[in-house]
Design an enzyme around this catalytic site. Structure first.
Site, mmCIF file in Angstrom:
data_model
loop_
_atom_site.group_PDB
_atom_site.id
_atom_site.type_symbol
_atom_site.label_atom_id
_atom_site.label_comp_id
_atom_site.label_asym_id
_atom_site.label_seq_id
_atom_site.Cartn_x
_atom_site.Cartn_y
_atom_site.Cartn_z
ATOM 1 N N TYR A 1 4.275 -6.435 -1.684
ATOM 2 C CA TYR A 1 3.100 -6.087 -0.884
ATOM 3 C C TYR A 1 1.818 -6.408 -1.647
ATOM 4 C CZ TYR A 1 -0.364 -3.256 1.532
ATOM 5 O OH TYR A 1 -1.496 -2.849 2.176
ATOM 6 N N GLU B 1 -2.007 2.703 8.398
ATOM 7 C CA GLU B 1 -2.949 3.501 7.598
ATOM 8 C C GLU B 1 -3.116 4.895 8.207
ATOM 9 O OE1 GLU B 1 -3.794 2.635 4.726
ATOM 10 O OE2 GLU B 1 -3.644 0.471 4.720
ATOM 11 N N TRP C 1 1.391 5.547 0.269
ATOM 12 C CA TRP C 1 1.619 4.251 0.916
ATOM 13 C C TRP C 1 3.081 3.847 0.756
ATOM 14 C CZ3 TRP C 1 0.085 1.606 4.711
ATOM 15 C CH2 TRP C 1 0.420 0.261 4.841
#
Length: 187
Positions: A17, A39, A47
């Site tokens: 990522y 988000e 995350w």
């Protein structure tokens, strides 16, 4: 070995990522909606948790197609609330459906969500020059401004911290550390 931002070294998924997506200027409305949804689900969580469930979210939310998400019935919402493969937060799921409608409204008003959101940074990334992760802000005056505008438009789960994370993820700000090999690559 390449030097990368410390947070991007936790595991293979985070490295991928970091190396391929985070901070890359993103202008595709469907991908912007995906990050917008993810988000929102991250609010109050890490995350890593969201990233681990990303493929499940894609499946559950019709590849983040706002035209499909906006049509979700109460039965579909209840199905999502029971789906153990995603984050089963009822408020966040309902916010996603609401935000799909708001997203489409912004697209109609501005021609694309991309034109709207990138307009806040004059359509070019802000180049920060942070040397340490401790320097990265959780939010800024600009994310406060964007958050307030989105809330005024009826969006949910769009606090300033969520919006700043969105800005980082979609390359509106370059928050790769200056000693990270990606810093110059995403400029």
């Amino acid at each position: 070995m390449c030097k990368r931002c410390d947070w991007g070294t936790n595991n293979e998924l985070m490295m991928k990522y970091h190396d391929e997506e985070w901070g890359v200027p993103l202008h595709d409305d469907d991908k912007l909606f995906e990050f917008f949804v993810l988000e929102g689900f991250q609010a109050g969580l890490s995350w890593q948790i969201v990233l681990n469930k990303r493929e499940n979210f894609r499946r559950a939310f019709d590849q983040f197609n706002p035209q499909k998400v906006v049509q979700y019935s109460e039965n579909k919402i209840q199905e999502l609330i029971q789906d153990k493969s995603i984050i089963r937060n009822q408020q966040k799921i309902r916010a996603c459906v609401n935000n799909a409608q708001r997203f489409i409204e912004v697209q109609k008003e501005f021609g694309s969500f991309d034109k709207y959101i990138w307009g806040f940074v004059n359509h070019k990334p802000i180049q920060n020059k942070f040397k340490d992760l401790k320097e990265l802000p959780a939010k800024t005056e600009l994310s406060d401004l964007i958050s307030a505008d989105l809330k005024k438009r009826g969006f949910k789960f769009v606090g300033s911290t969520v919006i700043y994370a969105h800005m980082q993820a979609t390359g509106m700000v370059n928050d790769h550390l200056v000693n990270c090999y990606r810093y110059t690559e995403v400029q």
